[in-house]
Motif scaffolding. Sequence first.
Motif, PDB file in Angstrom:
ATOM      1  N   ILE A 131      39.369  38.825  40.435  1.00 36.86           N
ATOM      2  CA  ILE A 131      39.409  38.211  41.759  1.00 36.86           C
ATOM      3  C   ILE A 131      39.113  39.292  42.787  1.00 36.86           C
ATOM      4  O   ILE A 131      39.851  40.294  42.867  1.00 36.86           O
ATOM      5  CB  ILE A 131      40.789  37.581  42.062  1.00 36.86           C
ATOM      6  N   ALA A 132      38.042  39.127  43.539  1.00 36.80           N
ATOM      7  CA  ALA A 132      37.630  40.153  44.488  1.00 36.80           C
ATOM      8  C   ALA A 132      37.559  39.593  45.902  1.00 36.80           C
ATOM      9  O   ALA A 132      37.005  38.519  46.132  1.00 36.80           O
ATOM     10  CB  ALA A 132      36.271  40.724  44.093  1.00 36.80           C
ATOM     11  N   THR A 133      38.138  40.326  46.842  1.00 36.13           N
ATOM     12  CA  THR A 133      37.977  40.082  48.268  1.00 36.13           C
ATOM     13  C   THR A 133      37.535  41.411  48.872  1.00 36.13           C
ATOM     14  O   THR A 133      37.616  42.458  48.217  1.00 36.13           O
ATOM     15  CB  THR A 133      39.290  39.619  48.919  1.00 36.13           C
ATOM     16  N   PRO A 134      37.066  41.414  50.111  1.00 38.54           N
ATOM     17  CA  PRO A 134      36.642  42.695  50.711  1.00 38.54           C
ATOM     18  C   PRO A 134      37.736  43.751  50.734  1.00 38.54           C
ATOM     19  O   PRO A 134      37.451  44.950  50.767  1.00 38.54           O
ATOM     20  CB  PRO A 134      36.226  42.286  52.119  1.00 38.54           C
ATOM     21  N   ASP A 135      38.996  43.330  50.682  1.00 38.27           N
ATOM     22  CA  ASP A 135      40.109  44.276  50.772  1.00 38.27           C
ATOM     23  C   ASP A 135      40.715  44.657  49.431  1.00 38.27           C
ATOM     24  O   ASP A 135      41.408  45.669  49.317  1.00 38.27           O
ATOM     25  CB  ASP A 135      41.228  43.695  51.653  1.00 38.27           C
ATOM     26  N   ARG A 136      40.459  43.843  48.402  1.00 39.78           N
ATOM     27  CA  ARG A 136      41.176  44.062  47.150  1.00 39.78           C
ATOM     28  C   ARG A 136      40.428  43.468  45.967  1.00 39.78           C
ATOM     29  O   ARG A 136      39.793  42.418  46.093  1.00 39.78           O
ATOM     30  CB  ARG A 136      42.569  43.426  47.241  1.00 39.78           C
ATOM     31  N   THR A 137      40.517  44.146  44.825  1.00 40.97           N
ATOM     32  CA  THR A 137      39.976  43.616  43.570  1.00 40.97           C
ATOM     33  C   THR A 137      41.075  43.672  42.520  1.00 40.97           C
ATOM     34  O   THR A 137      41.704  44.719  42.329  1.00 40.97           O
ATOM     35  CB  THR A 137      38.760  44.422  43.104  1.00 40.97           C
ATOM     36  N   GLU A 138      41.293  42.545  41.852  1.00 38.54           N
ATOM     37  CA  GLU A 138      42.371  42.449  40.863  1.00 38.54           C
ATOM     38  C   GLU A 138      41.848  41.766  39.610  1.00 38.54           C
ATOM     39  O   GLU A 138      41.089  40.796  39.680  1.00 38.54           O
ATOM     40  CB  GLU A 138      43.528  41.640  41.447  1.00 38.54           C
ATOM     41  N   THR A 139      42.254  42.273  38.461  1.00 32.81           N
ATOM     42  CA  THR A 139      41.892  41.655  37.187  1.00 32.81           C
ATOM     43  C   THR A 139      43.164  41.175  36.499  1.00 32.81           C
ATOM     44  O   THR A 139      44.117  41.938  36.343  1.00 32.81           O
ATOM     45  CB  THR A 139      41.165  42.655  36.275  1.00 32.81           C
ATOM     46  N   VAL A 140      43.171  39.887  36.115  1.00 31.39           N
ATOM     47  CA  VAL A 140      44.358  39.310  35.491  1.00 31.39           C
ATOM     48  C   VAL A 140      43.970  38.614  34.194  1.00 31.39           C
ATOM     49  O   VAL A 140      42.814  38.229  33.991  1.00 31.39           O
ATOM     50  CB  VAL A 140      45.065  38.296  36.428  1.00 31.39           C
ATOM     51  N   ASP A 141      44.935  38.453  33.306  1.00 32.40           N
ATOM     52  CA  ASP A 141      44.751  37.676  32.085  1.00 32.40           C
ATOM     53  C   ASP A 141      44.413  36.236  32.460  1.00 32.40           C
ATOM     54  O   ASP A 141      44.949  35.694  33.430  1.00 32.40           O
ATOM     55  CB  ASP A 141      46.051  37.728  31.274  1.00 32.40           C
ATOM     56  N   TRP A 142      43.525  35.599  31.687  1.00 34.91           N
ATOM     57  CA  TRP A 142      43.116  34.256  32.092  1.00 34.91           C
ATOM     58  C   TRP A 142      44.173  33.192  31.791  1.00 34.91           C
ATOM     59  O   TRP A 142      43.967  32.017  32.050  1.00 34.91           O
ATOM     60  CB  TRP A 142      41.757  33.886  31.509  1.00 34.91           C
ATOM     61  N   ASN A 143      45.328  33.616  31.279  1.00 25.24           N
ATOM     62  CA  ASN A 143      46.455  32.693  31.122  1.00 25.24           C
ATOM     63  C   ASN A 143      47.316  32.607  32.394  1.00 25.24           C
ATOM     64  O   ASN A 143      48.307  31.876  32.408  1.00 25.24           O
ATOM     65  CB  ASN A 143      47.335  33.134  29.948  1.00 25.24           C
ATOM     66  N   LYS A 144      46.948  33.336  33.414  1.00 24.60           N
ATOM     67  CA  LYS A 144      47.689  33.306  34.677  1.00 24.60           C
ATOM     68  C   LYS A 144      47.017  32.376  35.674  1.00 24.60           C
ATOM     69  O   LYS A 144      45.808  32.134  35.602  1.00 24.60           O
ATOM     70  CB  LYS A 144      47.789  34.719  35.265  1.00 24.60           C
ATOM     71  N   ASP A 145      47.807  31.846  36.607  1.00 24.92           N
ATOM     72  CA  ASP A 145      47.259  31.014  37.677  1.00 24.92           C
ATOM     73  C   ASP A 145      46.435  31.885  38.622  1.00 24.92           C
ATOM     74  O   ASP A 145      46.854  32.984  38.996  1.00 24.92           O
ATOM     75  CB  ASP A 145      48.378  30.340  38.469  1.00 24.92           C
ATOM     76  N   VAL A 146      45.264  31.387  38.987  1.00 22.93           N
ATOM     77  CA  VAL A 146      44.388  32.094  39.922  1.00 22.93           C
ATOM     78  C   VAL A 146      44.076  31.165  41.089  1.00 22.93           C
ATOM     79  O   VAL A 146      43.647  30.020  40.884  1.00 22.93           O
ATOM     80  CB  VAL A 146      43.073  32.526  39.231  1.00 22.93           C
ATOM     81  N   GLU A 147      44.289  31.652  42.290  1.00 24.94           N
ATOM     82  CA  GLU A 147      44.015  30.831  43.472  1.00 24.94           C
ATOM     83  C   GLU A 147      42.517  30.777  43.757  1.00 24.94           C
ATOM     84  O   GLU A 147      41.828  31.808  43.754  1.00 24.94           O
ATOM     85  CB  GLU A 147      44.734  31.393  44.697  1.00 24.94           C
ATOM     86  N   ILE A 148      42.032  29.563  43.966  1.00 27.38           N
ATOM     87  CA  ILE A 148      40.643  29.409  44.402  1.00 27.38           C
ATOM     88  C   ILE A 148      40.608  29.569  45.923  1.00 27.38           C
ATOM     89  O   ILE A 148      39.971  30.461  46.460  1.00 27.38           O
ATOM     90  CB  ILE A 148      40.068  28.037  43.987  1.00 27.38           C
ATOM     91  N   MET A 149      41.324  28.680  46.622  1.00 20.92           N
ATOM     92  CA  MET A 149      41.435  28.756  48.069  1.00 20.92           C
ATOM     93  C   MET A 149      42.536  27.809  48.537  1.00 20.92           C
ATOM     94  O   MET A 149      42.874  26.845  47.843  1.00 20.92           O
ATOM     95  CB  MET A 149      40.107  28.419  48.757  1.00 20.92           C
ATOM     96  N   ASP A 150      43.114  28.126  49.688  1.00 22.91           N
ATOM     97  CA  ASP A 150      44.121  27.267  50.325  1.00 22.91           C
ATOM     98  C   ASP A 150      45.292  26.924  49.393  1.00 22.91           C
ATOM     99  O   ASP A 150      45.825  25.805  49.433  1.00 22.91           O
ATOM    100  CB  ASP A 150      43.477  25.982  50.841  1.00 22.91           C
ATOM    101  N   GLY A 151      45.682  27.863  48.529  1.00 25.89           N
ATOM    102  CA  GLY A 151      46.816  27.643  47.640  1.00 25.89           C
ATOM    103  C   GLY A 151      46.518  26.857  46.386  1.00 25.89           C
ATOM    104  O   GLY A 151      47.417  26.642  45.554  1.00 25.89           O
ATOM    105  N   HIS A 152      45.303  26.411  46.198  1.00 29.67           N
ATOM    106  CA  HIS A 152      44.919  25.636  45.013  1.00 29.67           C
ATOM    107  C   HIS A 152      44.476  26.588  43.901  1.00 29.67           C
ATOM    108  O   HIS A 152      43.673  27.505  44.130  1.00 29.67           O
ATOM    109  CB  HIS A 152      43.806  24.646  45.351  1.00 29.67           C
ATOM    110  N   THR A 153      44.997  26.354  42.689  1.00 30.05           N
ATOM    111  CA  THR A 153      44.801  27.308  41.598  1.00 30.05           C
ATOM    112  C   THR A 153      44.166  26.668  40.362  1.00 30.05           C
ATOM    113  O   THR A 153      44.097  25.445  40.234  1.00 30.05           O
ATOM    114  CB  THR A 153      46.153  27.922  41.176  1.00 30.05           C
ATOM    115  N   PHE A 154      43.729  27.544  39.464  1.00 30.56           N
ATOM    116  CA  PHE A 154      43.297  27.118  38.137  1.00 30.56           C
ATOM    117  C   PHE A 154      43.880  28.093  37.122  1.00 30.56           C
ATOM    118  O   PHE A 154      44.256  29.226  37.457  1.00 30.56           O
ATOM    119  CB  PHE A 154      41.769  27.054  38.024  1.00 30.56           C
ATOM    120  N   ASN A 155      43.953  27.658  35.866  1.00 31.82           N
ATOM    121  CA  ASN A 155      44.463  28.500  34.783  1.00 31.82           C
ATOM    122  C   ASN A 155      43.626  28.192  33.543  1.00 31.82           C
ATOM    123  O   ASN A 155      43.827  27.158  32.894  1.00 31.82           O
ATOM    124  CB  ASN A 155      45.950  28.208  34.538  1.00 31.82           C
ATOM    125  N   ILE A 156      42.679  29.061  33.248  1.00 32.15           N
ATOM    126  CA  ILE A 156      41.746  28.816  32.149  1.00 32.15           C
ATOM    127  C   ILE A 156      42.473  28.733  30.814  1.00 32.15           C
ATOM    128  O   ILE A 156      42.248  27.824  30.008  1.00 32.15           O
ATOM    129  CB  ILE A 156      40.669  29.919  32.086  1.00 32.15           C
TER     130      ILE A 156
END
Length: 208
Positions: free
Chosen positions: A169-194
């Motif tokens: 997950i990359a934004t201009p201020d931060r880049t983070e790599t997480v396991d795909w079993n974790k919730d990831v926010e798309i936008m406005d608090g809405h998430t997905f979990n592959i």
Amino acid sequence: MAIAYDAPRRPAPKPRRKIPDSLIYEIMDGKPVYRKGYRDVLSGIKTVEEIMGASTLQSIIISHLMKVIFGFLDEDKYFVLTGESGVHLDHRNNLANDIAIYDQTVLTPAKISKKYSDVPPLLAIEIDIEADSEGMTENGYIYKKTRKLFYFGVHKIIWVLTDAQVVLIATPDRTETVDWNKDVEIMDGHTFNIGAYLVRKGITITEL
């Protein structure tokens, strides 16, 4: 009497085989970036169609993400483009996005045409690396493309990497790599979990 002999001539270099435009995935810094597997096409091992198609896993992930996105997105405010949507950054850079979410105040009706978009999406999602990262590592390609999209005006970029089973997950201020079993926010608090989605569907992916 001296006898003149012709100096030995070097064999003429063989002309490089022209690589078909169909094998070009993107243009970066004025240079073509070829599709992953293009060498197999040139050697006759595979066809163009074989390297252009997505795997069943990639297709299922894209389908799931599209369903999640359309579940919360206001279609009167945003466009969601898919299918390697083209983005024209400048005369030296044409990139592609697997999924791109556009604010309709930016991608206005006047900007809709048969050409690549020349305005930035709000958010871009990439499923794996479809480019041959010749001359750089795959991580180098990810960061170079991500950086170019940020300079263009993209607010957020998400990479789903199926081999490593991680999400970047990359934004201009931060880049983070997480396991795909974790919730990831798309936008406005809405998430997905592959990972959770694949388990729910009974899909097992062997980790490489």
